[in-house]
Scaffold this motif. Structure first.
Motif, PDB file in Angstrom:
ATOM      1  N   GLU A  50       0.939  -1.397   0.004  1.00 51.21           N
ATOM      2  CA  GLU A  50      -0.066   0.206   0.126  1.00 51.21           C
ATOM      3  C   GLU A  50       0.698   1.155  -0.113  1.00 51.21           C
ATOM      4  OE1 GLU A  50      -2.300  -0.247   3.456  1.00 51.21           O
ATOM      5  OE2 GLU A  50      -0.584   0.453   4.903  1.00 51.21           O
ATOM      6  N   ARG A  52       0.859   5.245   1.552  1.00 52.93           N
ATOM      7  CA  ARG A  52       0.118   6.369   2.486  1.00 52.93           C
ATOM      8  C   ARG A  52       0.696   7.808   2.425  1.00 52.93           C
ATOM      9  NH1 ARG A  52      -2.385   3.928   7.278  1.00 52.93           N
ATOM     10  NH2 ARG A  52      -2.470   1.718   6.876  1.00 52.93           N
ATOM     11  N   VAL A  90      -4.489   6.297   3.355  1.00 49.40           N
ATOM     12  CA  VAL A  90      -3.917   5.101   2.376  1.00 49.40           C
ATOM     13  C   VAL A  90      -4.584   5.836   0.920  1.00 49.40           C
ATOM     14  CG1 VAL A  90      -4.732   2.801   1.795  1.00 49.40           C
ATOM     15  CG2 VAL A  90      -4.369   3.548   4.328  1.00 49.40           C
ATOM     16  N   THR A  92      -6.055   4.520  -2.862  1.00 51.25           N
ATOM     17  CA  THR A  92      -6.776   3.722  -3.551  1.00 51.25           C
ATOM     18  C   THR A  92      -6.005   3.326  -4.674  1.00 51.25           C
ATOM     19  OG1 THR A  92      -7.738   5.263  -5.117  1.00 51.25           O
ATOM     20  CG2 THR A  92      -8.891   4.966  -3.219  1.00 51.25           C
ATOM     21  N   CYS A 133       4.819   1.086   1.324  1.00 51.58           N
ATOM     22  CA  CYS A 133       5.037   0.068   2.461  1.00 51.58           C
ATOM     23  C   CYS A 133       4.420  -1.548   1.924  1.00 51.58           C
ATOM     24  CB  CYS A 133       3.917   0.337   3.709  1.00 51.58           C
ATOM     25  SG  CYS A 133       4.226   2.039   4.290  1.00 51.58           S
ATOM     26  N   GLY A 137       4.454  -3.437   6.701  1.00 47.53           N
ATOM     27  CA  GLY A 137       4.040  -2.153   7.052  1.00 47.53           C
ATOM     28  C   GLY A 137       5.581  -1.486   7.054  1.00 47.53           C
TER      29      GLY A 137
END
Length: 210
Positions: A50, A52, A90, A92, A133, A137
């Motif tokens: 993901e 961020r 976060v 999309t 990440c 994470g």
């Protein structure tokens, strides 16, 4: 995990003689910018789960002993203290793709297609960052941005990148995050126009030009 030691790339502003590109090359660039990007063929070139987005207040003051350059992403991918949204916003999948397309813009595209180059407007003082990440994470890549001086720092480093700062600002706006001291995308346009003394900004989409 990122080292947090990437170099700053300053944007450039100023006029140079315009050299129109051949139609076939223009068409290829249009296809490149419109095509979706995948992990194996585009920056950052590493696997991630993901992305961020983070923002810091305009009046942030860093400890210059531990962070002499005022960077937002420190060694080991740590965030500089004081982020407005320490958990991050976060993105999309569509926003991640747009972010990567914006980062993938090449310096040579700007110099030949639009007839403009850019120079630093001020000292580097970033207030926004996009962090990639992994499944645990951990930060594996980042794009750090100063919207006030039009400069960026990324890791892994991409020396040929000339990011689309307007699209990056649009992403921040969608995520309800400030971008530099610009209250809106319109203010971002007005600031650049005032500094350039130009009737429009050639790298902005026509629908967004005043």
């Amino acid at each position: 995990m990122v080292a947090g030691t990437g170099a700053v790339h300053y944007g450039r502003i100023g006029f140079i003689p315009f050299r129109p590109m051949r139609p076939t090359l223009t068409a290829l660039l249009i296809l490149f910018c419109a095509a979706p990007l995948h992990a194996e063929d585009a920056w950052p070139g590493v696997e991630f789960k993901e992305v961020r987005a983070y923002a810091w207040p305009q009046n942030i003051a860093f400890d210059r002993k531990s962070n002499p350059n005022g960077f937002l992403i420190l060694r080991g991918g740590r965030l500089a203290p004081g982020a407005l949204n320490p958990e991050g916003a976060v993105l999309t999948p569509d926003q991640v793709n747009r972010l990567r397309v914006a980062e993938a813009r090449r310096q040579r595209e700007i110099n030949t297609r639009e007839g403009y180059i850019r120079v630093s407007m001020c000292g580097y003082s970033p207030h926004n960052a996009f962090v990639f990440c992994d499944a645990q994470g951990r930060a594996v890549a980042f794009l750090e941005i100063c919207f006030d001086c039009i400069a960026s720092r990324e890791e892994p480093e991409d020396a040929e990148s000339e990011p689309d700062y307007y699209e990056l600002g649009r992403l921040c706006a969608e995520l309800k995050l400030p971008f530099g001291d610009n209250a809106s995308l319109a203010k971002l346009q007005r600031r650049f126009r005032a500094k350039l003394g130009a009737p429009f900004l050639p790298w902005l989409p026509r629908s967004d030009r005043p």
